[in-house]
Enzyme design. Structure first.
Site, PDB file in Angstrom:
ATOM      1  N   SER A 120     -24.042   4.442  13.735  1.00 56.37           N
ATOM      2  CA  SER A 120     -23.092   5.340  14.383  1.00 56.37           C
ATOM      3  C   SER A 120     -22.932   4.968  15.851  1.00 56.37           C
ATOM      4  CB  SER A 120     -23.578   6.795  14.272  1.00 56.37           C
ATOM      5  OG  SER A 120     -22.729   7.664  14.998  1.00 56.37           O
TER       6      SER A 120
ATOM      7  N   SER B 286     -20.179   6.636   9.470  1.00 52.99           N
ATOM      8  CA  SER B 286     -21.076   7.109  10.523  1.00 52.99           C
ATOM      9  C   SER B 286     -21.579   8.532  10.291  1.00 52.99           C
ATOM     10  CB  SER B 286     -20.382   7.028  11.887  1.00 52.99           C
ATOM     11  OG  SER B 286     -19.334   7.972  11.987  1.00 52.99           O
TER      12      SER B 286
END
Length: 265
Positions: free
Chosen positions: A223, A81
């Site tokens: 993310s 992420s």
């Protein structure tokens, strides 16, 4: 498994065993050992095995506890992420006093030292499950108005500049290969972000409440961050990531010595 709790209990237990023996049982053993001794030769006292172990382990456990709780704690990056800034397999150090000193296990702040700055990469306890640690970049501070549309980011009405850098070649495991790389200027904090050409993006507007922060990953289309679950409470902050001390992605068997000692920005 809560390693900090185990460390605290281990430190308390070994310390209590050592202290109890020193105050109650060692004086009796000393008196008994000297009873009837007329020689000037030193008397050797034999400690119980449990006390010997406690005396040996207590200072080690105490030092580890103090370092992990108040100075620096190691973490492993499990996901992508924050690519390209942090890669899967990076082992990082987190400054535990950047955002104030907290008691281990209780997480109660006992000393205010500093607050997160925009652009910090921070570790925090996931608001929806505080047992899980997350790491993201701080985008919004208390009172900020955040707007996200596609790959564009506004903070308090100001569009944050982006400059196309090129195509990401992928990490050692070829993750995110072919993704567009941009340099984002986050009010003076410059860092690289990734955008997939056809990636899904969560658009929206948010006003950051008091004592809270808005956090996003640098891998913007991959993310799970404040765009989806909300804000990071100040009480959930763990510390600021500042250095990579090892890179080993055991899933792919990749070890990259070039990342060791690299600062995190």
């Amino acid at each position: 498994m809560d390693f900090t709790l185990i460390l605290v209990l281990g430190t308390l237990l070994t310390g209590l065993i050592w202290l109890t023996d020193a105050l109650l049982f060692k004086p009796a053993r000393t008196r008994k050992a000297h009873t009837g001794v007329v020689s000037d030769a030193p008397v050797v006292l034999h400690e119980p095995l449990l006390v010997d172990y406690a005396r040996s382990f207590f200072p080690v456990l105490l030092i580890v506890l103090v370092v992990r709780s108040f100075i620096a704690e190691p973490f492993r990056i499990p996901s992508g992420s924050l690519m390209p800034t942090l890669l899967v397999g990076d082992f990082i150090l987190v400054n535990k006093f950047s955002y104030g000193l907290r008691l281990p296990v209780l997480d109660t702040k006992i000393l205010s030292i500093g607050e997160p700055a925009r652009g910090d990469i921070a570790v925090f306890r996931y608001p929806k499950d505080p047992k899980v640690d997350y790491i993201k970049r701080i985008i919004g501070l208390p009172g900020d108005h955040i707007r996200v549309v596609g790959n564009k980011l506004w903070i308090n009405g100001v569009l944050q500049p982006e400059t196309f850098v090129g195509v990401y070649p992928g990490d050692d495991g070829m993750r995110m290969a072919g993704t567009d790389v941009y340099q984002e200027d986050l009010m003076g904090v410059k860092h690289q972000v990734l955008f997939e050409k056809d990636g899904y993006r969560r658009d929206g507007e948010w006003v950051v409440p008091p004592h809270s922060y808005f956090a996003m990953g640098d891998n913007r289309d991959n993310s799970n961050d404040s765009r989806y679950w909300g804000f990071v409470p100040e009480a959930n902050l763990v510390g600021k990531a500042f250095m990579i001390w090892l890179h080993w992605d055991w899933k792919d068997g990749k070890f990259d010595a070039s990342r060791i000692g690299k600062s995190i920005h």
